[in-house]
Design a protein around this motif. Structure first.
Motif, PDB file in Angstrom:
ATOM      1  N   MET B  85       0.836  -1.202   0.000  1.00 18.32           N
ATOM      2  CA  MET B  85       0.000   0.000   0.000  1.00 18.32           C
ATOM      3  C   MET B  85       0.877   1.262   0.000  1.00 18.32           C
ATOM      4  N   GLY B  86       2.190   1.085   0.034  1.00 17.70           N
ATOM      5  CA  GLY B  86       3.091   2.229   0.152  1.00 17.70           C
ATOM      6  C   GLY B  86       3.130   2.787   1.563  1.00 17.70           C
ATOM      7  N   GLY B  87       2.767   1.971   2.545  1.00 13.41           N
ATOM      8  CA  GLY B  87       2.643   2.453   3.917  1.00 13.41           C
ATOM      9  C   GLY B  87       3.811   2.088   4.807  1.00 13.41           C
ATOM     10  N   ARG B  88       3.631   2.378   6.066  1.00 13.95           N
ATOM     11  CA  ARG B  88       4.637   2.148   7.095  1.00 13.95           C
ATOM     12  C   ARG B  88       3.943   1.404   8.228  1.00 13.95           C
ATOM     13  N   PRO B  89       4.474   0.264   8.654  1.00 16.13           N
ATOM     14  CA  PRO B  89       3.809  -0.511   9.715  1.00 16.13           C
ATOM     15  C   PRO B  89       4.132   0.052  11.093  1.00 16.13           C
ATOM     16  N   HIS B  90       3.204  -0.092  12.021  1.00 12.09           N
ATOM     17  CA  HIS B  90       3.420   0.449  13.366  1.00 12.09           C
ATOM     18  C   HIS B  90       3.258  -0.588  14.474  1.00 12.09           C
ATOM     19  N   HIS B  91       2.028  -1.037  14.678  1.00 16.29           N
ATOM     20  CA  HIS B  91       1.703  -1.836  15.861  1.00 16.29           C
ATOM     21  C   HIS B  91       1.103  -3.164  15.452  1.00 16.29           C
ATOM     22  N   ALA B  92       1.576  -4.231  16.072  1.00 18.29           N
ATOM     23  CA  ALA B  92       1.042  -5.560  15.768  1.00 18.29           C
ATOM     24  C   ALA B  92       0.519  -6.222  17.033  1.00 18.29           C
ATOM     25  N   VAL B  93      -0.580  -6.950  16.901  1.00 15.87           N
ATOM     26  CA  VAL B  93      -0.980  -7.918  17.916  1.00 15.87           C
ATOM     27  C   VAL B  93      -0.785  -9.306  17.310  1.00 15.87           C
ATOM     28  N   VAL B  94      -0.495 -10.250  18.180  1.00 17.80           N
ATOM     29  CA  VAL B  94      -0.116 -11.591  17.747  1.00 17.80           C
ATOM     30  C   VAL B  94      -0.984 -12.604  18.464  1.00 17.80           C
ATOM     31  N   TYR B 139      -1.029 -15.987  14.134  1.00 19.33           N
ATOM     32  CA  TYR B 139      -1.517 -14.900  13.293  1.00 19.33           C
ATOM     33  C   TYR B 139      -0.992 -13.580  13.815  1.00 19.33           C
ATOM     34  N   VAL B 140      -0.974 -12.622  12.912  1.00 20.51           N
ATOM     35  CA  VAL B 140      -0.574 -11.254  13.248  1.00 20.51           C
ATOM     36  C   VAL B 140      -1.633 -10.332  12.651  1.00 20.51           C
ATOM     37  N   ALA B 141      -2.032  -9.324  13.395  1.00 18.28           N
ATOM     38  CA  ALA B 141      -2.813  -8.230  12.825  1.00 18.28           C
ATOM     39  C   ALA B 141      -1.958  -6.983  12.983  1.00 18.28           C
ATOM     40  N   LEU B 142      -1.848  -6.218  11.910  1.00 21.32           N
ATOM     41  CA  LEU B 142      -0.856  -5.142  11.846  1.00 21.32           C
ATOM     42  C   LEU B 142      -1.517  -3.831  11.427  1.00 21.32           C
ATOM     43  N   ILE B 143      -1.209  -2.779  12.191  1.00 23.11           N
ATOM     44  CA  ILE B 143      -1.675  -1.428  11.878  1.00 23.11           C
ATOM     45  C   ILE B 143      -0.515  -0.627  11.295  1.00 23.11           C
ATOM     46  N   GLY B 144      -0.807   0.153  10.285  1.00 28.87           N
ATOM     47  CA  GLY B 144       0.203   1.044   9.750  1.00 28.87           C
ATOM     48  C   GLY B 144      -0.437   2.340   9.305  1.00 28.87           C
ATOM     49  N   ASP B 145       0.360   3.196   8.697  1.00 29.54           N
ATOM     50  CA  ASP B 145      -0.220   4.404   8.117  1.00 29.54           C
ATOM     51  C   ASP B 145       0.432   4.661   6.769  1.00 29.54           C
ATOM     52  N   ALA B 146      -0.128   5.577   6.047  1.00 28.23           N
ATOM     53  CA  ALA B 146       0.419   5.956   4.741  1.00 28.23           C
ATOM     54  C   ALA B 146       0.722   7.434   4.780  1.00 28.23           C
ATOM     55  N   GLU B 147       1.940   7.788   4.407  1.00 28.36           N
ATOM     56  CA  GLU B 147       2.299   9.211   4.376  1.00 28.36           C
ATOM     57  C   GLU B 147       1.485   9.930   3.313  1.00 28.36           C
ATOM     58  N   ALA B 148       1.519   9.330   2.128  1.00 24.70           N
ATOM     59  CA  ALA B 148       0.742   9.904   1.019  1.00 24.70           C
ATOM     60  C   ALA B 148      -0.519   9.060   0.862  1.00 24.70           C
ATOM     61  N   LYS B 149      -1.110   9.125  -0.301  1.00 28.13           N
ATOM     62  CA  LYS B 149      -2.307   8.345  -0.590  1.00 28.13           C
ATOM     63  C   LYS B 149      -1.918   6.862  -0.667  1.00 28.13           C
ATOM     64  N   PRO B 150      -2.639   5.980   0.033  1.00 27.45           N
ATOM     65  CA  PRO B 150      -2.312   4.561  -0.093  1.00 27.45           C
ATOM     66  C   PRO B 150      -2.477   4.097  -1.538  1.00 27.45           C
ATOM     67  N   VAL B 151      -1.605   3.206  -1.974  1.00 27.70           N
ATOM     68  CA  VAL B 151      -1.663   2.708  -3.348  1.00 27.70           C
ATOM     69  C   VAL B 151      -2.540   1.467  -3.373  1.00 27.70           C
ATOM     70  N   ARG B 152      -3.714   1.586  -3.960  1.00 31.24           N
ATOM     71  CA  ARG B 152      -4.651   0.474  -4.014  1.00 31.24           C
ATOM     72  C   ARG B 152      -4.368  -0.398  -5.235  1.00 31.24           C
ATOM     73  N   ARG B 153      -5.044  -1.527  -5.283  1.00 30.25           N
ATOM     74  CA  ARG B 153      -4.905  -2.402  -6.450  1.00 30.25           C
ATOM     75  C   ARG B 153      -5.672  -1.856  -7.642  1.00 30.25           C
ATOM     76  N   SER B 154      -6.562  -0.950  -7.373  1.00 25.95           N
ATOM     77  CA  SER B 154      -7.574  -0.568  -8.361  1.00 25.95           C
ATOM     78  C   SER B 154      -7.207   0.653  -9.197  1.00 25.95           C
ATOM     79  N   GLY B 155      -6.013   1.200  -8.998  1.00 27.23           N
ATOM     80  CA  GLY B 155      -5.730   2.502  -9.609  1.00 27.23           C
ATOM     81  C   GLY B 155      -5.025   2.481 -10.954  1.00 27.23           C
ATOM     82  N   ALA B 156      -4.760   1.289 -11.518  1.00 22.99           N
ATOM     83  CA  ALA B 156      -4.024   1.246 -12.790  1.00 22.99           C
ATOM     84  C   ALA B 156      -4.842   1.892 -13.908  1.00 22.99           C
ATOM     85  N   ARG B 157      -4.153   2.551 -14.827  1.00 22.85           N
ATOM     86  CA  ARG B 157      -4.813   3.198 -15.964  1.00 22.85           C
ATOM     87  C   ARG B 157      -4.353   2.530 -17.250  1.00 22.85           C
TER      88      ARG B 157
END
Lengths: 329, 329
Positions: B85-94, B139-157
């Motif tokens: 997603m072009g993001g940065r990971p922060h916090h995980a629960v396991v 299992y891991v659940a992970l929270i992150g954030d995106a500095e800019a707009k997250p890059v989705r799968r749906s944006g190709a032109r």
């Protein structure tokens, strides 16, 4: 749908698409399932983050819990954790481990229960993962926020009143009934079984108690004694608890022949009531604040710097300590 | 520690305390493990949220993956989702499901791997849950954030270049070696096995590609063809991909007798390279931007509004579609 269709017939992606279609559309600017990660608006400056894992034959029995019961409970126990911080839940991801021969109807049923609980407590299911497994595995990870300061387990002060919402032991009573270890007349049975299979989370209660200044709070998942010890350990305090004041689920009383009501209230897990401490002078306000919710508040004791007493006995010795998954069930 | 000590000897709470002691202290104002929910500072206005579940005998084999390998991979695959997603990971629960006879050393090893990966990618492990289980579940659940707009799968032109980082097929080659389905000389074996057991997440690459204007992005977990189809489905586009340009892991070439290198690169899963689209004129900039990381960028095709072609064949027909846990492994 073919009733005998299994999740292996649909495959992981087929099942994910089926689920995504039922989860609904996210608000503008968010993306839920269908990408590498969900994209969400942050719920606030302070995040609450929790997870709980339920495994077949350990945390539930498919013999007596329906698929929807399992889904409901998987979310409810996480909402209860957020409630015990005085917070508000927002976004959940869900993981399922399914046997290849698991009927699609069972997977759908789990989602039914998850969605019912999500709707009940205002949670959005925003993503998840599915794998094959040899036993059913369901987990939820839940994000929330706290309007005010989150209520930790560690904030109790000497001289605080120890209180609990609702009544205790019902969930363990329901489990005993489901397992055939006890019997009850139909109405009581239905109520006790619902306490076990469809637990409530005291979400609104938790928020009001936080606003009223609860100093420490925990949800009763391991049993009153076990969870009180967790709270006292975190707050480094002792207590005097009066066993006569412990609120016993009234439906347990007629089961007294096969199940000791007080013992069950003290050590039975999974009631998901809130156990909290607050200043002596705030107890009446707490009672008044929860009155319109129909939720009783019972004061069961006092914290202090001394030992940990239940009546004239040691609290630690007074019961098995909680609900320790890896040792016993 | 007694080498034969099992997790049942320690119990859930003993194990949780043991883990909490190794996770370290949270920054001022945060609470990590030891309460109902972790209390965290929100990472930003936009949250990224993902989860992945690994189950023994399905997603890994304890026969060839060490406990630390399993822990590493459980976090790495989630970091890779945030990277895509072009993001940065922060916090995980396991979450861990452990057999009662699981040695404590194994549980410790899983945490070793989780902590090594957490340190590698700047993730804080802030909580979790443990249950008994009949097979190992992580299992891991992970929270992150995106500095800019997250890059989705749906944006190709239409007309975007389709590119991929690194080289493909290595992880599947490593799996074949571990299973004894192929053989390789020691150096190649070590590299290929590491691709399977200790996957890298292209985190910095993902952020730079997002900043460069990647229009759509996905990590290659199911295999190049499968994940390209996911991206094209989300973007509602077709493609022309040239099979000769697909970057094949060079260690696979000598395995050509037992394992078709191109086929493995096209359909082998778990390489965790980034597959992305971007404007034609930005391909050189993308190459230059990742050069100092030593990460090649290969252009493999173009998106358009027509059908989906791999050379002169249908992309869908060209290979088994991905890595569908519930159908096969």
């Amino acid at each position: 749908m073919n009733e005998r269709q299994t999740v292996a017939d649909l495959g992981e992606f087929g099942l994910l698409e089926r689920f995504a279609a039922r989860i609904g559309a996210p608000p503008e600017g968010e993306t839920w399932s269908g990408d590498d990660a969900a994209v969400l608006r942050s719920p606030g400056a302070t995040l609450l983050y929790t997870t709980d894992l339920l495994i077949e034959a350990i945390d539930f029995e498919s013999r007596y819990a329906s698929a929807a019961d399992i889904g409901w409970k998987a979310l409810a126990v996480n909402v209860s954790d957020i409630a015990a911080m005085g917070g508000r839940p927002h976004h959940a991801v869900v993981g399922l481990g399914l046997r290849a021969d698991c009927p699609v109807a069972t997977a759908d049923g789990i989602l039914d229960g998850l969605l019912a609980a999500a709707s009940r407590w205002g949670v959005a299911l925003v993503g998840g993962d599915i794998s094959s497994a040899s036993a059913l595995v369901v987990y939820v990870a839940l994000i929330g926020d706290a309007e005010a300061k989150p209520v930790r387990r560690s904030g109790a002060r000497p001289g605080d009143a120890i209180c609990v919402t609702g009544a205790l032991g019902g969930a363990a009573g329901g489990l005993a009934l489901l397992r055939g270890d006890a019997a009850a007349e139909p109405h009581a049975r239905r109520r006790l079984v619902a306490r076990q299979l469809r637990p409530n989370a005291r979400l609104e209660e938790g928020r009001r108690l936080a606003a009223l200044g609860a100093t420490a709070m925990i949800d009763v998942s391991d049993g009153l004694i076990g969870d009180l010890l967790h709270l006292l350990d975190a707050s480094r305090l002792g207590c005097s608890v009066s066993p006569q004041t412990v609120p016993i689920d009234s439906d347990l009383i007629p089961l007294g022949d096969t199940l000791d009501p007080l013992g069950t209230a003290l050590t039975g897990g999974e009631d998901f009531e809130l156990l909290f401490t607050l200043a002596e002078e705030s107890v009446q306000r707490a009672r008044g604040s929860l009155a319109d919710l129909g939720t009783p508040v019972t004061r069961i004791g006092t914290t202090h710097k001394g030992g940990r007493l239940l009546g004239d006995r040691s609290l630690e010795a007074a019961g098995e300590v909680g609900w320790d998954h890896l040792r016993t069930r």
